[in-house]
Design an enzyme around this catalytic site. Sequence first.
Site, PDB file in Angstrom:
ATOM      1  N   ASP A  11     -23.955  43.434   1.070  1.00  0.00           N
ATOM      2  CA  ASP A  11     -25.257  43.672   1.933  1.00  0.00           C
ATOM      3  C   ASP A  11     -24.897  43.821   3.330  1.00  0.00           C
ATOM      4  O   ASP A  11     -24.035  43.421   3.639  1.00  0.00           O
ATOM      5  CB  ASP A  11     -26.156  42.766   1.707  1.00  0.00           C
ATOM      6  CG  ASP A  11     -27.117  43.105   0.271  1.00  0.00           C
ATOM      7  OD1 ASP A  11     -26.902  44.175  -0.192  1.00  0.00           O
ATOM      8  OD2 ASP A  11     -27.710  41.946  -0.307  1.00  0.00           O
TER       9      ASP A  11
ATOM     10  N   MET B 265     -38.074  36.818   6.064  1.00  0.00           N
ATOM     11  CA  MET B 265     -38.470  38.149   6.640  1.00  0.00           C
ATOM     12  C   MET B 265     -39.528  38.238   7.131  1.00  0.00           C
ATOM     13  O   MET B 265     -40.383  39.130   6.772  1.00  0.00           O
ATOM     14  CB  MET B 265     -38.094  39.294   5.384  1.00  0.00           C
ATOM     15  CG  MET B 265     -36.651  39.337   4.904  1.00  0.00           C
ATOM     16  SD  MET B 265     -36.254  40.119   3.398  1.00  0.00           S
ATOM     17  CE  MET B 265     -37.360  39.289   2.034  1.00  0.00           C
TER      18      MET B 265
ATOM     19  N   LYS C 263     -29.098  47.495   3.299  1.00  0.00           N
ATOM     20  CA  LYS C 263     -30.603  48.234   3.370  1.00  0.00           C
ATOM     21  C   LYS C 263     -31.118  47.414   4.550  1.00  0.00           C
ATOM     22  O   LYS C 263     -31.289  46.292   4.749  1.00  0.00           O
ATOM     23  CB  LYS C 263     -31.474  48.047   2.167  1.00  0.00           C
ATOM     24  CG  LYS C 263     -30.869  48.838   0.877  1.00  0.00           C
ATOM     25  CD  LYS C 263     -31.520  48.418  -0.310  1.00  0.00           C
ATOM     26  CE  LYS C 263     -31.569  47.155  -0.878  1.00  0.00           C
ATOM     27  NZ  LYS C 263     -32.332  46.976  -2.107  1.00  0.00           N
TER      28      LYS C 263
ATOM     29  N   PRO D 136     -25.795  31.771   3.521  1.00  0.00           N
ATOM     30  CA  PRO D 136     -26.348  32.238   4.785  1.00  0.00           C
ATOM     31  C   PRO D 136     -25.479  32.937   5.870  1.00  0.00           C
ATOM     32  O   PRO D 136     -25.966  33.650   6.605  1.00  0.00           O
ATOM     33  CB  PRO D 136     -26.943  30.977   5.233  1.00  0.00           C
ATOM     34  CG  PRO D 136     -25.817  29.943   4.899  1.00  0.00           C
ATOM     35  CD  PRO D 136     -25.645  30.361   3.737  1.00  0.00           C
TER      36      PRO D 136
ATOM     37  N   ILE E  21     -33.297  34.710  -5.018  1.00  0.00           N
ATOM     38  CA  ILE E  21     -34.168  34.565  -4.078  1.00  0.00           C
ATOM     39  C   ILE E  21     -34.398  35.708  -3.024  1.00  0.00           C
ATOM     40  O   ILE E  21     -33.453  35.941  -2.143  1.00  0.00           O
ATOM     41  CB  ILE E  21     -34.044  33.057  -3.077  1.00  0.00           C
ATOM     42  CG1 ILE E  21     -33.872  32.016  -4.236  1.00  0.00           C
ATOM     43  CG2 ILE E  21     -35.171  33.268  -2.285  1.00  0.00           C
ATOM     44  CD1 ILE E  21     -33.699  30.650  -3.482  1.00  0.00           C
TER      45      ILE E  21
ATOM     46  N   GLU F 142       0.674  -1.207   0.048  1.00  0.00           N
ATOM     47  CA  GLU F 142       0.204   0.060  -0.089  1.00  0.00           C
ATOM     48  C   GLU F 142       0.862   1.233  -0.061  1.00  0.00           C
ATOM     49  O   GLU F 142       0.545   2.292  -0.674  1.00  0.00           O
ATOM     50  CB  GLU F 142      -0.940  -0.152   1.180  1.00  0.00           C
ATOM     51  CG  GLU F 142      -1.805   1.293   1.179  1.00  0.00           C
ATOM     52  CD  GLU F 142      -2.565   1.611   0.150  1.00  0.00           C
ATOM     53  OE1 GLU F 142      -2.667   2.981   0.196  1.00  0.00           O
ATOM     54  OE2 GLU F 142      -2.938   0.777  -0.691  1.00  0.00           O
TER      55      GLU F 142
ATOM     56  N   PRO G  41       9.706  -8.010  -4.996  1.00  0.00           N
ATOM     57  CA  PRO G  41       9.380  -9.566  -5.375  1.00  0.00           C
ATOM     58  C   PRO G  41       8.031  -9.826  -5.813  1.00  0.00           C
ATOM     59  O   PRO G  41       7.700 -10.326  -6.922  1.00  0.00           O
ATOM     60  CB  PRO G  41       9.786 -10.313  -4.072  1.00  0.00           C
ATOM     61  CG  PRO G  41      10.673  -9.238  -3.299  1.00  0.00           C
ATOM     62  CD  PRO G  41       9.893  -8.179  -3.735  1.00  0.00           C
TER      63      PRO G  41
ATOM     64  N   THR H 216     -29.025  29.270  -0.163  1.00  0.00           N
ATOM     65  CA  THR H 216     -30.181  30.180   0.450  1.00  0.00           C
ATOM     66  C   THR H 216     -30.594  29.773   1.998  1.00  0.00           C
ATOM     67  O   THR H 216     -30.214  28.498   2.286  1.00  0.00           O
ATOM     68  CB  THR H 216     -31.513  30.136  -0.503  1.00  0.00           C
ATOM     69  OG1 THR H 216     -32.320  31.000  -0.041  1.00  0.00           O
ATOM     70  CG2 THR H 216     -32.180  28.684  -0.550  1.00  0.00           C
TER      71      THR H 216
ATOM     72  N   GLY I 275     -27.379  34.884   1.139  1.00  0.00           N
ATOM     73  CA  GLY I 275     -28.121  33.777   0.312  1.00  0.00           C
ATOM     74  C   GLY I 275     -27.714  33.572  -0.782  1.00  0.00           C
ATOM     75  O   GLY I 275     -26.738  33.349  -1.499  1.00  0.00           O
ATOM     76  N   ASP I 276     -29.061  33.524  -1.725  1.00  0.00           N
ATOM     77  CA  ASP I 276     -28.792  33.376  -3.195  1.00  0.00           C
ATOM     78  C   ASP I 276     -29.472  34.532  -3.908  1.00  0.00           C
ATOM     79  O   ASP I 276     -30.400  35.087  -3.397  1.00  0.00           O
ATOM     80  CB  ASP I 276     -29.850  32.026  -3.548  1.00  0.00           C
ATOM     81  CG  ASP I 276     -29.490  31.864  -5.204  1.00  0.00           C
ATOM     82  OD1 ASP I 276     -28.896  30.517  -5.424  1.00  0.00           O
ATOM     83  OD2 ASP I 276     -30.154  32.603  -5.925  1.00  0.00           O
TER      84      ASP I 276
END
Length: 464
Positions: free
Chosen positions: A250, A385, A272, A227, A308, A22, A43, A333, A304-305
């Site tokens: 953000d 939210m 925001k 997230p 979305i 191995e 061998p 997300t 997130g995404d």
Amino acid sequence: MKSFPMFIKTTAREVVIAGGGEQAAQKARLILKTDAQIRLAAPVLDDELAGVVAERRAVHDTARICPETFRGSALTFIATGCAGADMALHALAKEAGAVVNVVDRPDLCDATTPSIVDRDPVVVAIGTEGTAPVLARAIKTQVETLLPLRLGGLAALAGRLRGAVAMHLPQNTRRAFWAWVFNGTPARLHSQGAEAEAATLLKTAIAQKKLPEDAGLGHIALVGAGPGARDLLTLRAVERLQEADVIYYDRLVDTDVLELARRDAERIYVGKEVGAHAWPQDRICALIVAEARKGRRVVRLKSGDPSIYGRATEELEAARAAGIAVELVPGVTAANAAAAALGRSLTERGETDTVVLATGTCRPGDPTPDWAHHMRPGTTLAIYMGVRAADQIATSLMARGAPACTEVEIVTHVSHPDQHILRTDLAHVGRDLRNSGADGVALIIVRLPKFMSVERARTASRVA
């Protein structure tokens, strides 16, 4: 440094591996990535190494091992798995003047094998002089996330075209040309799997004997930061952060995520908050377009995404209207991260076969969302939210027939160190949220199974 890092040429040269088990197989896997001629001196070979010989990717040397076995080799590995045999073979190899690596014996090694990030022909080697291989592997993992998987293919393409570039493009434009290749449109296309299109772009630019028109143009990437936890970013998101000249981020983007960006990248906060829109959307759109028009690579980093509840549509339209190349990079997300935090799936066979993502907050003047419209048996409703509207959401769902004991789970600050999980029911969700002090950074998950047993209903009612 006690060891000098360098790369050894393997073309038309032999690498000897002494051993047939191995440990020898591990070294063989490594050298098989090269074009070296491999000699397996032992061998007997295990099944894996015997397969390598059968495929004619190595030769099996069964002769008695002596100094001549190792003479002239580019590199020798001693890997028998027996400490005494390893020391004896080490002495023979050194008598032949070989450069030797003895597995798990740093004191007997002329060279140590690094952890390798392979983007052939781009190769990154990480070494710790044999002192901390686990650390080297950890660093390798981090570097793997920074280099595009297809980077080697782009580098190889550039190498094949280097002569043509030198022949057809003026010398004073070549640096800008290669910057465009590795940082501009060709690199983005290639990383997305459009290798043929990227190659056509390069060849067309060379044939026209001038810099392409978009060589000085900027680019906008709307990137999902996930997230919160930075190790939940996609590899492509990390790549775009590494390429960015300016990043607009953000309120919910974790500062650890920003640390993945280039040190000299400009970072601008455009967060925001409900009731305090210091950065209106039209201003953000204008800013990212203006920066891209300067030829800069812009990242609009969103929690997130981006697709979305991330205002991606407005920014995509602004970029396209201005003729700026724009890309959408998805992210994990909050609903997916919340399911992971809860340790359960958003869908369960036989109970919930539909997932609905909804928002609890709309623009001022818009009608209240009809959450109950989506809440049918067999549904998981994930509300973003929705903390401020929790009472209204519960009333709406119960008015449409959802039992008051319907299970509700709220995950706040998902994937952050201060993540918190609250379990309650529809009858008490508003009260329990207020008592918990949860803020707006929360996801509310409501499940209405196809069939709710009496025992489950009783269990749910005891949660409060």
